[in-house]
Motif scaffolding. Structure first.
Motif, PDB file in Angstrom:
ATOM      1  N   LEU A 187    -108.627-102.861 -12.844  1.00  0.00           N
ATOM      2  CA  LEU A 187    -108.335-103.333 -11.523  1.00  0.00           C
ATOM      3  C   LEU A 187    -107.633-102.296 -10.605  1.00  0.00           C
ATOM      4  CD1 LEU A 187    -108.464-105.812  -9.428  1.00  0.00           C
ATOM      5  CD2 LEU A 187    -106.204-106.314  -9.931  1.00  0.00           C
ATOM      6  N   ASP A 188    -108.137-102.191  -9.543  1.00  0.00           N
ATOM      7  CA  ASP A 188    -107.458-101.317  -8.516  1.00  0.00           C
ATOM      8  C   ASP A 188    -106.798-102.190  -7.624  1.00  0.00           C
ATOM      9  OD1 ASP A 188    -106.830 -99.650  -6.351  1.00  0.00           O
ATOM     10  OD2 ASP A 188    -108.625 -98.405  -6.302  1.00  0.00           O
ATOM     11  N   ILE A 189    -105.317-102.359  -7.428  1.00  0.00           N
ATOM     12  CA  ILE A 189    -104.794-103.103  -6.914  1.00  0.00           C
ATOM     13  C   ILE A 189    -104.704-102.925  -5.241  1.00  0.00           C
ATOM     14  CG2 ILE A 189    -102.495-102.267  -7.157  1.00  0.00           C
ATOM     15  CD1 ILE A 189    -103.215-105.830  -7.225  1.00  0.00           C
ATOM     16  N   GLY A 201    -101.027-102.008 -13.105  1.00  0.00           N
ATOM     17  CA  GLY A 201    -100.481-100.504 -13.479  1.00  0.00           C
ATOM     18  C   GLY A 201     -99.952-100.277 -15.021  1.00  0.00           C
ATOM     19  N   ASP A 243    -105.223-101.812 -14.897  1.00  0.00           N
ATOM     20  CA  ASP A 243    -104.966-100.735 -14.592  1.00  0.00           C
ATOM     21  C   ASP A 243    -106.277-100.034 -13.838  1.00  0.00           C
ATOM     22  OD1 ASP A 243    -102.632 -98.285 -15.137  1.00  0.00           O
ATOM     23  OD2 ASP A 243    -104.617 -97.552 -14.669  1.00  0.00           O
ATOM     24  N   VAL A 244    -106.071 -98.865 -12.845  1.00  0.00           N
ATOM     25  CA  VAL A 244    -107.110 -98.412 -12.300  1.00  0.00           C
ATOM     26  C   VAL A 244    -107.723 -97.316 -13.111  1.00  0.00           C
ATOM     27  CG1 VAL A 244    -105.921 -96.465 -11.096  1.00  0.00           C
ATOM     28  CG2 VAL A 244    -107.918 -97.358  -9.835  1.00  0.00           C
ATOM     29  N   TYR A 276     -98.449 -89.592 -22.065  1.00  0.00           N
ATOM     30  CA  TYR A 276     -97.529 -90.285 -21.159  1.00  0.00           C
ATOM     31  C   TYR A 276     -96.733 -91.237 -22.146  1.00  0.00           C
ATOM     32  CZ  TYR A 276     -95.428 -93.996 -17.762  1.00  0.00           C
ATOM     33  OH  TYR A 276     -94.811 -94.656 -17.199  1.00  0.00           O
ATOM     34  N   PHE A 292     -94.504-102.082 -13.223  1.00  0.00           N
ATOM     35  CA  PHE A 292     -93.684-100.980 -13.219  1.00  0.00           C
ATOM     36  C   PHE A 292     -93.933 -99.867 -13.183  1.00  0.00           C
ATOM     37  CE2 PHE A 292     -92.942-104.493 -16.095  1.00  0.00           C
ATOM     38  CZ  PHE A 292     -91.607-105.046 -15.938  1.00  0.00           C
TER      39      PHE A 292
HETATM   40  C1  SAM Z   1     -96.476 -94.228 -14.528  1.00  0.00           C
HETATM   41  S1  SAM Z   1     -97.828 -95.220 -14.871  1.00  0.00           S
HETATM   42  C2  SAM Z   1     -96.953 -96.711 -15.464  1.00  0.00           C
HETATM   43  C3  SAM Z   1     -97.418 -97.281 -16.577  1.00  0.00           C
HETATM   44  C4  SAM Z   1     -96.370 -98.487 -17.157  1.00  0.00           C
HETATM   45  N1  SAM Z   1     -96.432 -99.566 -16.231  1.00  0.00           N
HETATM   46  C5  SAM Z   1     -95.029 -97.877 -17.470  1.00  0.00           C
HETATM   47  O1  SAM Z   1     -94.156 -98.419 -16.766  1.00  0.00           O
HETATM   48  O2  SAM Z   1     -94.880 -97.029 -18.210  1.00  0.00           O
HETATM   49  C6  SAM Z   1     -98.615 -95.668 -13.415  1.00  0.00           C
HETATM   50  C7  SAM Z   1     -99.780 -96.247 -13.674  1.00  0.00           C
HETATM   51  O3  SAM Z   1    -100.486 -97.068 -12.523  1.00  0.00           O
HETATM   52  C8  SAM Z   1    -101.737 -96.818 -12.410  1.00  0.00           C
HETATM   53  N2  SAM Z   1    -102.232 -96.844 -11.030  1.00  0.00           N
HETATM   54  C9  SAM Z   1    -102.053 -96.066  -9.943  1.00  0.00           C
HETATM   55  N3  SAM Z   1    -102.542 -96.617  -8.812  1.00  0.00           N
HETATM   56  C10 SAM Z   1    -103.291 -97.856  -9.126  1.00  0.00           C
HETATM   57  C11 SAM Z   1    -103.820 -98.771  -8.493  1.00  0.00           C
HETATM   58  N4  SAM Z   1    -104.281 -98.838  -7.323  1.00  0.00           N
HETATM   59  N5  SAM Z   1    -104.304 -99.899  -9.206  1.00  0.00           N
HETATM   60  C12 SAM Z   1    -103.813-100.186 -10.742  1.00  0.00           C
HETATM   61  N6  SAM Z   1    -103.285 -99.261 -11.174  1.00  0.00           N
HETATM   62  C13 SAM Z   1    -102.793 -98.080 -10.570  1.00  0.00           C
HETATM   63  C14 SAM Z   1    -102.148 -95.547 -12.995  1.00  0.00           C
HETATM   64  O4  SAM Z   1    -103.262 -95.480 -13.550  1.00  0.00           O
HETATM   65  C15 SAM Z   1    -101.037 -95.555 -14.093  1.00  0.00           C
HETATM   66  O5  SAM Z   1    -101.689 -95.724 -15.377  1.00  0.00           O
END
Ligand code: SAM
Length: 271
Positions: A90-92, A42, A67-68, A7, A112
């Motif tokens: 954390l799972d939001i 996230g 992050d989840v 990533y 983001f």
């Molecule tokens: C595309 S990445 C973005 C990472 C970073 N914020 C950026 O802008 O580069 C999306 C992230 O959201 C997290 N995510 C997805 N669903 C989520 C949830 N329900 N709660 C917390 N994080 C979550 C994923 O695990 C992933 O790491």
């Protein structure tokens, strides 16, 4: 998505957009003299939190990334150590009482490129509301719509890939098929109790440096590829690229371009 290393090497579009939005919106937010408690939902690999968000904040703050994915939290904690920064799981979407985990709450919440992963927008927005202290502000940035999601939908109809993509709708932004995504978001935010300072979903473009970068970018965020048997993964990714190219994502000069709607919601929890 769990491969933090991949990533980080393929998130130029996400970093470009975070920078664009932060430069425009941080000056519009109100900043206290006292240190602020900042949450990044996230946070993924943590590079946007550490390298873009933190340096742009008006003063050194206490920042928490959540992050989840435990893999992402592990990578971020190991890679970005800093006195004012910590990472937690954390799972939001599923968390019911997030203030039990963070009793003091936060004065600012950022997110983001995460909330297009979330089906339960109502619970998610209620959780963000709870996590904010009264008067606190949230800046939520995510994909309202993107040809990537159309590509997922089209791929899921192909006999060869169908069995790996039966839950495809779980991975398509809930705003993808809305005629006015920003208005839909406003309704969810107001229902959760927020005052909507602004909410828009401008059309943006991002030109990828080469086809290999697009392939890695797709792979890094594609939730289906790991379900496909290893010996078919290359063919799956190639077909994803072909499908994307058929969605008018190729410019006359051959370069791949993403044209998408970016939701940018600036919300405030009333005092
Ligand atoms: C595309 S990445 C973005 C990472 C970073 N914020 C950026 O802008 O580069 C999306 C992230 O959201 C997290 N995510 C997805 N669903 C989520 C949830 N329900 N709660 C917390 N994080 C979550 C994923 O695990 C992933 O790491």
């Amino acid at each position: 998505m769990e491969d933090a290393q991949l990533y980080v090497s393929a998130n130029a579009m996400q970093r470009r957009d975070a920078l664009l939005v932060l430069s425009e919106y941080l000056p519009q937010m109100s900043w206290q003299e006292e240190g602020e408690a900042v949450l990044d939902i996230g946070c993924g690999s943590g590079d946007v939190t550490r390298n873009l968000l933190m340096p742009l904040l008006p003063r050194v703050e206490q920042v928490t990334g959540v992050d989840v994915s435990s893999e992402m939290v592990g990578y971020a904690s190991k890679t970005f150590q800093h006195n004012s920064l910590s990472f937690r799981h954390l799972d939001i979407e599923k968390s019911i009482q997030p203030r039990q985990i963070f009793p003091d709450g936060f004065t600012k919440v950022f997110s983001f490129y995460c909330l297009h992963w979330v089906r339960g927008q109502d619970q998610c927005l209620r959780n963000i509301y709870q996590l904010l202290q009264p008067g606190g502000e949230a800046l939520l940035v995510f994909l309202a719509n993107n040809p990537l999601f159309t590509m997922y939908e089209n791929m899921s109809l192909k006999p060869e890939w169908q069995e790996y993509m039966q839950d495809v709708s779980n991975y398509v932004s809930v705003y993808q098929h809305k005629s006015d995504p920003a208005q839909s978001m406003v309704e969810v935010a107001e229902e959760a109790g927020f005052e909507v300072v602004s909410c828009e979903a401008p059309k943006l473009e991002f030109v990828f440096q080469n086809i290999n970068y697009v392939k890695n970018a797709i792979k890094a965020v594609n939730p289906f590829v790991k379900r496909v048997p290893q010996d078919k993964q290359e063919a799956f990714l190639k077909e994803c690229l072909t499908e994307l190219a058929s969605l008018k994502t190729r410019r006359p000069d051959g370069q791949m371009v993403a044209r998408y709607g970016l939701m940018i919601a600036h919300l405030q929890r009333p005092e």
